[in-house]
Design an enzyme around this catalytic site. Sequence first.
Site, short mmCIF file in Angstrom:
data_model
loop_
_atom_site.label_atom_id
_atom_site.label_comp_id
_atom_site.label_asym_id
_atom_site.label_seq_id
_atom_site.Cartn_x
_atom_site.Cartn_y
_atom_site.Cartn_z
N HIS A 1 26.43 36.49 2.10
CA HIS A 1 27.83 37.07 2.32
C HIS A 1 28.65 36.01 1.26
CE1 HIS A 1 30.42 39.92 4.49
NE2 HIS A 1 30.97 39.58 3.47
N ILE B 1 36.48 47.47 -5.57
CA ILE B 1 35.32 46.70 -6.14
C ILE B 1 34.54 47.83 -6.87
CG2 ILE B 1 33.35 45.46 -5.46
CD1 ILE B 1 34.84 44.51 -2.88
N ARG C 1 28.59 46.10 2.87
CA ARG C 1 28.61 45.58 4.17
C ARG C 1 26.89 45.88 4.64
NH1 ARG C 1 31.90 42.87 4.04
NH2 ARG C 1 33.93 42.65 5.35
N PRO D 1 32.75 50.95 2.60
CA PRO D 1 33.02 50.19 3.55
C PRO D 1 32.25 50.30 4.66
CG PRO D 1 34.92 51.76 3.11
CD PRO D 1 33.67 52.23 2.32
N GLU E 1 23.54 39.83 10.19
CA GLU E 1 24.01 38.62 9.39
C GLU E 1 24.62 37.44 10.44
OE1 GLU E 1 26.04 40.11 6.21
OE2 GLU E 1 28.16 39.09 7.04
N ASP F 1 23.55 40.75 -0.21
CA ASP F 1 24.60 39.72 -0.01
C ASP F 1 25.09 39.94 1.57
OD1 ASP F 1 26.19 37.56 -0.77
OD2 ASP F 1 27.93 38.84 -0.30
P1 NAD Z 1 37.67 50.47 -0.99
O1 NAD Z 1 38.28 51.14 0.26
O2 NAD Z 1 38.79 49.97 -2.00
O3 NAD Z 1 36.87 51.55 -1.90
C1 NAD Z 1 35.91 52.09 -1.07
C2 NAD Z 1 35.38 53.45 -1.71
O4 NAD Z 1 34.40 53.96 -0.99
C3 NAD Z 1 36.70 54.46 -1.51
O5 NAD Z 1 36.79 54.83 -2.74
C4 NAD Z 1 36.02 55.75 -0.50
O6 NAD Z 1 36.50 56.92 -0.86
C5 NAD Z 1 34.60 55.43 -0.89
N1 NAD Z 1 33.83 56.03 0.38
C6 NAD Z 1 33.88 55.55 1.67
N2 NAD Z 1 32.81 56.03 2.44
C7 NAD Z 1 32.01 56.71 1.40
C8 NAD Z 1 30.95 57.33 1.49
N3 NAD Z 1 30.15 57.60 2.75
N4 NAD Z 1 30.31 58.00 0.43
C9 NAD Z 1 31.10 57.70 -0.83
N5 NAD Z 1 32.07 57.27 -0.76
C10 NAD Z 1 32.62 56.53 0.23
O7 NAD Z 1 36.85 49.23 -0.76
P2 NAD Z 1 36.79 47.79 -1.63
O8 NAD Z 1 37.68 46.90 -1.32
O9 NAD Z 1 36.18 48.30 -2.95
O10 NAD Z 1 35.36 47.30 -0.48
C11 NAD Z 1 34.08 47.92 -0.73
C12 NAD Z 1 33.20 47.10 0.17
O11 NAD Z 1 32.96 45.77 -0.23
C13 NAD Z 1 33.42 47.17 1.62
O12 NAD Z 1 32.27 47.46 2.39
C14 NAD Z 1 33.95 45.56 2.03
O13 NAD Z 1 33.58 45.32 3.01
C15 NAD Z 1 32.94 44.80 0.83
N6 NAD Z 1 33.35 43.52 0.54
C16 NAD Z 1 32.37 42.55 0.49
C17 NAD Z 1 32.58 41.32 0.22
C18 NAD Z 1 31.56 40.13 -0.06
O14 NAD Z 1 31.78 39.16 -0.12
N7 NAD Z 1 30.13 40.46 -0.14
C19 NAD Z 1 33.97 40.83 0.35
C20 NAD Z 1 34.86 41.63 0.34
C21 NAD Z 1 34.40 43.08 0.69
#
Ligand code: NAD
Length: 334
Positions: free
Chosen positions: A299, A159, A238, A210, A267, A262
């Site tokens: 969300h 994302i 999150r 995450p 929540e 969001d």
């Molecule tokens: P992803 O696993 O593809 O990418 C996460 C990135 O964060 C990775 O590159 C990882 O190395 C990095 N990372 C992890 N911890 C870190 C830290 N402490 N400092 C720096 N970098 C760090 O995840 P994604 O699919 O891109 O999802 C990202 C977020 O979006 C997640 O929290 C997911 O739950 C959330 N999400 C939200 C919705 C929504 O509707 N709001 C929907 C789906 C996912």
Amino acid sequence: MKKIKVFDVREDEQVALQQWIERHADEVEVILTEDSLEGVHLEQLEDIDGVTLSQMTPINPEYFKALAQNGIYHIAQRSAGFDMYDLPAANEAGIKISNVPSYSPQSIAEFAVTRTLALVRHTNRIDRNVAVQDFTWDLSVQGRTIESLKIGVLGTGRIGSRAAKIFNGFGAQVYAYDLEPNPELEGILTYVDSLEDLVKDIDVLTLHIPGSPENKHVVNEAVLSQAKPGLLVINTARGVVLDTEALIRKLDDGTVAGAAIDTYENEGPFFKYDWTNKPLEDSVLSHLLEHENVLISPHVAFYTDEAVQNLVDIPLDDVLSYIHNQTADHIVNP
Ligand code: NAD
């Protein structure tokens, strides 16, 4: 003909489900129910070959045995999260669980950018003014261009990388911090060495890491205190990654000029439910709602036609794959 049973069907899934059913009408019969897998359904599985669930709460591990007794060894969950399944118990019963790890990263990235634009151009205030026939101009509705801003992206996975590309397309300078930088994003963004470094000189911080236990309150008072005054914070990741009470203190002392939330750490009882005219009984959420410069959404960053289609198609494809080949692409307990 093989039979698949789809449990927990929601109204908004119907269009996508009917399309999948039509595409596969020659090979499989699909039975839809709004019910969850429990009680009477466990006794009606003899002629069913595969199931998909949209389970929201922990599932009774005894159900795994009931499925296995009926020759069903796979559950396709229609969400990314699979913490509602006791995986050791599933393994013991010989049940594989699959999920949908990524259903539309573009939807979430676009929403993060949408909310940034809304904050930067004060569209909420403009809409509120116009609703009461106030058509005046003043400094409170004077915006900035995204092109003129420095954007900080925390987490450049599926994302965050897309959000970075969109902001880069607007002409913004994009900076990022990730535990594992992605060399493919060279030319799109510049990596810095820590979150503290990231917040020092940016206008917008958008969160895309995450919500793991290690990431609880990664964005906290100490981090926000390092920020250049006027920071905008966007959280579509999150709730748990952002210390909400610290955010409120920083909004109140002016370090943070606005936020778009969001996801919120408490929540669960609220987002997705109608609380119209009911007391919220959550002082932090109530306090956030009182802030004109905080945009709250329940969300919904992911919630697009494309995402719902993928949340239906991917599990159903996995069910079919498991029926024919005893394997599927997104098994979480291989
Ligand atoms: P992803 O696993 O593809 O990418 C996460 C990135 O964060 C990775 O590159 C990882 O190395 C990095 N990372 C992890 N911890 C870190 C830290 N402490 N400092 C720096 N970098 C760090 O995840 P994604 O699919 O891109 O999802 C990202 C977020 O979006 C997640 O929290 C997911 O739950 C959330 N999400 C939200 C919705 C929504 O509707 N709001 C929907 C789906 C996912």
